[in-house]
Design a protein around this motif. Structure first.
Motif: not given
Length: 344
Positions: A59-61, A64, A144, A212-214, A218
């Protein structure tokens, strides 16, 4: 003026300081965790707020968004203290794993408040509980949508906490303004339930999905956190406060789990409206033969579903939400014991 020293593990920030570094947690001689953390200790007194990201590895958002937030806030502008845990579950994050960690196979968001003498994940949960949340006035836990999840943005608070904590948590959810504000009764070892132990308000937030890392999402995460900090006076700024009729309050959440191994084919995506009894997905064997069909138990919306083709018996498939003025699932379908059993 603030005279309070902020200390988490081996990191110390005096009033007026921003300190960034790794907090080292020694689980055993051959198992050492380095957790990236930013401490911001304002020059003025105020609330202490804990914000965590990447409790789940894919879970990336939130990660960031928290990096952007940490670089933007100066201790000279802050009234209070911020504990920002950039990546909470480092081993799972580095392994790009969904739900569980690679060392003991446990889901961190099922291990709170943890065990100081337990496994890798249990000791990590204990440290976060005691050192981070234990000294906070309220918390934000940024999720995320994992690598295999499609979801609509929302915030989750614990509806079985004390009246004061429950209402303050709901207010934080309103201020985040990400989508539905959901009262959960789940007691599964999540951060949200753990807050009851410390009697502190907070929310579990979800924004972004499919690993996804949007960038835009973010930035939205960062801006919604700032809105909370404005409201509670940690930063100067005018908070956007919704009227009650503008908030999408939800009190019923129901999840369907797989009861067989196979290949999962969902019929709808997150946010779609479904009717009671409607086919929402099915599982086949590896030759395409349908083994199980799954139908919606309620009239409502799909909060999240699993997007991975591979599915195992017991895996979460799909979650539904119904609004308080239309929900009849608990009385009509005998789901009282399953009410708000979430898999986040």
């Amino acid at each position: 003026m603030n005279k309070k020293i902020l200390k988490v593990g081996n990191l110390i920030a005096n009033p007026g300081e921003k300190i960034q570094g790794n907090i080292t947690l020694k689980v055993s001689d051959d198992n050492i965790i380095d957790i990236p953390v930013t401490l911001i200790n304002g020059i003025k007194e105020g609330k202490t707020v804990a914000i965590t990201a990447a409790v789940h590895g894919g879970e990336y958002t939130g990660v960031f968004g928290l990096i952007k937030l940490s670089r933007e806030i100066s201790p000279q502008d802050l009234s209070g203290q911020l504990i920002l845990v950039h990546i909470t579950n480092v081993s799972a994050f580095e392994a790009k794993m969904q739900y569980v960690g690679p060392i003991d196979g446990k889901n961190l968001n099922r291990c709170f408040p943890g065990d100081k003498n337990g496994t890798h994940t249990e000791q990590l949960a204990y440290f976060i509980s005691e050192e981070v949340y234990g000294q906070s006035d309220f918390f934000l836990d940024l999720h995320s949508g994992d690598i295999h999840e499609d979801l609509m943005p929302f915030t989750l608070y614990h509806r079985d906490a004390s009246e004061e904590v429950r209402m303050e948590s709901r207010k934080i959810g309103e201020l985040m303004n990400l989508g539905p504000v959901i009262g959960s009764g789940s007691d599964c070892g999540s951060i949200n339930g753990m807050a009851m132990k410390y009697n502190i308000p907070g929310v579990l937030a979800e924004l972004g999905c499919r690993g996804e890392c949007n960038v835009d999402q973010a930035i939205l995460y960062k801006d919604r956190i700032l809105n909370v900090l404005y409201y509670y006076g940690l930063l100067d700024g005018e908070a956007e406060v919704l009227n009650p009729e503008e908030v999408d309050y939800v009190h019923c959440m129901y999840c369907l789990d797989a009861d067989i191994d196979g290949l999962w084919y969902p019929s709808y995506g997150a946010g779609d409206e479904v009717s009671e009894g409607e086919l929402v997905g099915y599982i086949t064997d590896y030759f395409g033969n349908i083994l199980r069909e799954y139908h919606s138990p309620v009239n409502g919306r799909i909060l999240y579903n699993t997007t991975s083709l591979a599915i195992r018996n017991g895996d979460p498939l799909i979650s539904f939400i119904s609004n308080i003025n239309t929900c009849t699932c608990c009385s009509n379908h005998g789901l009282l014991e399953w009410h708000n059993r979430d898999n986040i």
